[in-house]
Enzyme design. Structure first.
Site, PDB file in Angstrom:
ATOM      1  N   LYS A 103       3.473  13.306   8.568  1.00  0.00           N
ATOM      2  CA  LYS A 103       3.355  12.706   9.907  1.00  0.00           C
ATOM      3  C   LYS A 103       4.553  11.819  10.227  1.00  0.00           C
ATOM      4  O   LYS A 103       5.103  11.892  11.315  1.00  0.00           O
ATOM      5  CB  LYS A 103       2.073  11.860  10.028  1.00  0.00           C
ATOM      6  N   ARG A 156      -8.283   6.486  13.341  1.00  0.00           N
ATOM      7  CA  ARG A 156      -8.614   6.980  12.007  1.00  0.00           C
ATOM      8  C   ARG A 156     -10.108   7.152  11.829  1.00  0.00           C
ATOM      9  O   ARG A 156     -10.548   7.611  10.775  1.00  0.00           O
ATOM     10  CB  ARG A 156      -8.121   5.960  10.986  1.00  0.00           C
ATOM     11  N   ARG A 203       4.868  11.878  -4.963  1.00  0.00           N
ATOM     12  CA  ARG A 203       5.212  10.666  -4.209  1.00  0.00           C
ATOM     13  C   ARG A 203       4.888   9.429  -5.052  1.00  0.00           C
ATOM     14  O   ARG A 203       5.653   8.477  -5.082  1.00  0.00           O
ATOM     15  CB  ARG A 203       4.416  10.673  -2.901  1.00  0.00           C
ATOM     16  N   ARG A 254       5.793   0.652  -1.599  1.00  0.00           N
ATOM     17  CA  ARG A 254       4.440   0.487  -1.080  1.00  0.00           C
ATOM     18  C   ARG A 254       3.433   0.223  -2.179  1.00  0.00           C
ATOM     19  O   ARG A 254       3.289   0.991  -3.120  1.00  0.00           O
ATOM     20  CB  ARG A 254       4.033   1.748  -0.303  1.00  0.00           C
ATOM     21  N   ARG A 305      -6.985   7.254  -0.478  1.00  0.00           N
ATOM     22  CA  ARG A 305      -6.642   7.449   0.933  1.00  0.00           C
ATOM     23  C   ARG A 305      -6.972   8.860   1.398  1.00  0.00           C
ATOM     24  O   ARG A 305      -7.410   9.068   2.521  1.00  0.00           O
ATOM     25  CB  ARG A 305      -5.158   7.124   1.170  1.00  0.00           C
TER      26      ARG A 305
HETATM   27  P1  ADP Z   1      -1.023   7.101   4.923  1.00  0.00           P
HETATM   28  O1  ADP Z   1       0.353   7.410   4.452  1.00  0.00           O
HETATM   29  O2  ADP Z   1      -2.036   7.150   3.832  1.00  0.00           O
HETATM   30  O3  ADP Z   1      -1.447   7.913   6.099  1.00  0.00           O
HETATM   31  P2  ADP Z   1      -0.682   4.618   6.526  1.00  0.00           P
HETATM   32  O4  ADP Z   1       0.683   4.082   6.328  1.00  0.00           O
HETATM   33  O5  ADP Z   1      -0.958   5.286   7.816  1.00  0.00           O
HETATM   34  O6  ADP Z   1      -1.032   5.569   5.291  1.00  0.00           O
HETATM   35  O7  ADP Z   1      -1.778   3.471   6.318  1.00  0.00           O
HETATM   36  C1  ADP Z   1      -1.803   2.700   5.130  1.00  0.00           C
HETATM   37  C2  ADP Z   1      -3.072   1.860   5.083  1.00  0.00           C
HETATM   38  O8  ADP Z   1      -3.169   1.009   6.247  1.00  0.00           O
HETATM   39  C3  ADP Z   1      -4.375   2.640   5.087  1.00  0.00           C
HETATM   40  O9  ADP Z   1      -4.722   3.078   3.791  1.00  0.00           O
HETATM   41  C4  ADP Z   1      -5.349   1.588   5.643  1.00  0.00           C
HETATM   42  O10 ADP Z   1      -5.695   0.649   4.671  1.00  0.00           O
HETATM   43  C5  ADP Z   1      -4.530   0.866   6.679  1.00  0.00           C
HETATM   44  N1  ADP Z   1      -4.636   1.465   8.015  1.00  0.00           N
HETATM   45  C6  ADP Z   1      -3.642   2.077   8.723  1.00  0.00           C
HETATM   46  N2  ADP Z   1      -4.066   2.514   9.898  1.00  0.00           N
HETATM   47  C7  ADP Z   1      -5.389   2.193   9.978  1.00  0.00           C
HETATM   48  C8  ADP Z   1      -6.406   2.395  10.931  1.00  0.00           C
HETATM   49  N3  ADP Z   1      -6.156   3.042  12.078  1.00  0.00           N
HETATM   50  N4  ADP Z   1      -7.651   1.929  10.655  1.00  0.00           N
HETATM   51  C9  ADP Z   1      -7.909   1.287   9.519  1.00  0.00           C
HETATM   52  N5  ADP Z   1      -7.013   1.078   8.550  1.00  0.00           N
HETATM   53  C10 ADP Z   1      -5.754   1.517   8.765  1.00  0.00           C
END
Ligand code: ADP
Length: 190
Positions: free
Chosen positions: A13, A88, A127, A136, A147
């Site tokens: 993404k 989400r 990764r 991270r 996740r």
């Molecule tokens: P990924 O690479 O897993 O898609 P993101 O960078 O989008 O991860 O998000 C990392 C973390 O931030 C998630 O695991 C969650 O804890 C939090 N987070 C991000 N976006 C949301 C959301 N829309 N609702 C709730 N938690 C979120």
């Protein structure tokens, strides 16, 4: 252009969002990045969410909806935005619908980047090994798997949700980066 990008962690993404930002001159709004920035800056929100992020669990809908609503109002989003990592949950999707209505805005599409789960797990492990002790806190194999599980349970239902509203455009995320980008552009122009 106002878009949502949907797909599990590791689907690419972020990579595709970067391209779309350039091609359409819009902003990428990544809730994950915004939350990590809040943690780094030790803001009140950051302190609240630090442990949740580390575990790979979801932050409350209230927090992320407020962050997104404020961000959309900023001048640099006037030409559009890509939501990456938001919504989400179904509750977040409903909240997003409400707040866009209030602001008089509409979505141009919801793009699902579909990937094979077995290959995704391999990408996730790669990764994790590459970022060992790296940038991270949630990029270790355990948090990544968490996740992915949270994605399947809470976020995958959004595919059905946006399919029913006729807004979903699915592209094959197993192609190389350029081909995925081309598929997304095709899907958005059709
Ligand atoms: P990924 O690479 O897993 O898609 P993101 O960078 O989008 O991860 O998000 C990392 C973390 O931030 C998630 O695991 C969650 O804890 C939090 N987070 C991000 N976006 C949301 C959301 N829309 N609702 C709730 N938690 C979120």
């Amino acid at each position: 252009m106002r878009l949502i990008l949907l797909g599990p962690p590791g689907a690419g993404k972020g990579t595709q969002a970067e391209r779309l930002v350039k091609d359409y001159d819009i902003r990428q709004l990544s809730t994950g990045e915004m939350l990590r920035a809040a943690v780094a800056a030790k803001t009140a929100v950051g302190v609240k969410v630090e442990e949740i992020l580390k575990r790979g669990d979801l932050v409350s809908d209230e927090i992320v909806c407020a962050i997104i609503s404020d961000r959309i109002d900023e001048a640099d989003c006037a030409n559009g935005f890509i939501l990456d990592g938001f919504p989400r949950t179904i509750a977040q999707a409903e909240a997003l619908g409400g707040l866009l209505d209030e602001k008089g805005l509409t979505l141009d599409g919801v793009v699902e980047i579909r990937v094979d789960e077995g290959i995704l797990l391999k990408r996730i492990e790669k990764r994790a090994s590459e970022t060992e002790g790296g940038a991270r806190a949630d990029d270790n194999a355990e948090a990544l798997k968490k996740r992915l599980a949270v994605y399947k349970e809470q976020t995958a239902p959004l595919i059905d949700y946006y399919s029913k509203s006729g807004q979903l455009k699915t592209v094959d995320g197993m192609q190389d980066i350029d081909a995925v980008a081309a598929s997304i552009k095709d899907a958005l122009s059709s």
